[in-house]
Enzyme design. Structure first.
Site, PDB file in Angstrom:
ATOM      1  N   GLY A   6      -0.432   4.104  -5.474  1.00 32.31           N
ATOM      2  CA  GLY A   6      -0.183   2.819  -6.135  1.00 32.31           C
ATOM      3  C   GLY A   6       1.158   2.732  -6.844  1.00 32.31           C
ATOM      4  O   GLY A   6       1.572   1.650  -7.256  1.00 32.31           O
TER       5      GLY A   6
ATOM      6  N   VAL B 297       0.837  -1.197   0.000  1.00 38.84           N
ATOM      7  CA  VAL B 297       0.000   0.000   0.000  1.00 38.84           C
ATOM      8  C   VAL B 297       0.875   1.251   0.000  1.00 38.84           C
ATOM      9  O   VAL B 297       1.878   1.313   0.717  1.00 38.84           O
ATOM     10  CB  VAL B 297      -0.896   0.030   1.272  1.00 38.84           C
ATOM     11  N   CYS B 298       0.485   2.262  -0.795  1.00 40.57           N
ATOM     12  CA  CYS B 298       1.117   3.582  -0.723  1.00 40.57           C
ATOM     13  C   CYS B 298       0.035   4.637  -0.944  1.00 40.57           C
ATOM     14  O   CYS B 298      -1.146   4.359  -0.758  1.00 40.57           O
ATOM     15  CB  CYS B 298       2.271   3.719  -1.722  1.00 40.57           C
ATOM     16  N   ARG B 299       0.420   5.834  -1.336  1.00 44.93           N
ATOM     17  CA  ARG B 299      -0.563   6.900  -1.507  1.00 44.93           C
ATOM     18  C   ARG B 299      -1.436   6.675  -2.730  1.00 44.93           C
ATOM     19  O   ARG B 299      -2.655   6.795  -2.669  1.00 44.93           O
ATOM     20  CB  ARG B 299       0.130   8.268  -1.598  1.00 44.93           C
TER      21      ARG B 299
ATOM     22  N   MET C 150      -3.956   4.794  -0.969  1.00 50.03           N
ATOM     23  CA  MET C 150      -4.773   5.412   0.078  1.00 50.03           C
ATOM     24  C   MET C 150      -5.688   6.505  -0.478  1.00 50.03           C
ATOM     25  O   MET C 150      -6.680   6.855   0.151  1.00 50.03           O
ATOM     26  CB  MET C 150      -3.885   5.963   1.200  1.00 50.03           C
TER      27      MET C 150
END
Length: 98
Positions: free
Chosen positions: A66, A62-64, A90
């Site tokens: 993708g 997971v990141c901000r 996110m």
């Protein structure tokens, strides 16, 4: 690279599936909220901390948005890990955060 949407991940959590989430965002981003139960390993440290992960498990990265989680998937896959990228990151997450 395997991918799931944020909604698919949220549904799996609601169904109490046993997920292994790894958030690769920076400390200040995670401070604003992360998915409950996610392990935080910033992308820049992942190479040095991958020994903390278990190759027998599958991890959802997971990141901000993708992008960084996609790079994390490439790094881990090249080292023998099973990984899935959470597309949209996110920014697309509508579930609970902690």
């Amino acid at each position: 690279m395997k991918q799931l949407t944020a909604k698919e991940v949220e549904t799996m959590l609601i169904e109490n599936k046993d997920l292994n989430l790894v958030d690769v965002r920076e400390v200040d981003e995670v401070a604003a909220g992360k998915i409950p139960g996610a392990i935080h390993i910033p992308l820049g440290l992942l190479e040095f901390r991958m020994h903390e992960l278990d190759k027998s498990k599958e991890y959802i990265m997971v990141c901000r948005s993708g992008g960084r989680s996609g790079r994390a998937c490439q790094l881990l896959e090249s080292n023998g890990f099973k990984v899935i990228n959470m597309a949209g990151g996110m920014l697309d997450w509508e579930g609970k955060t902690e």
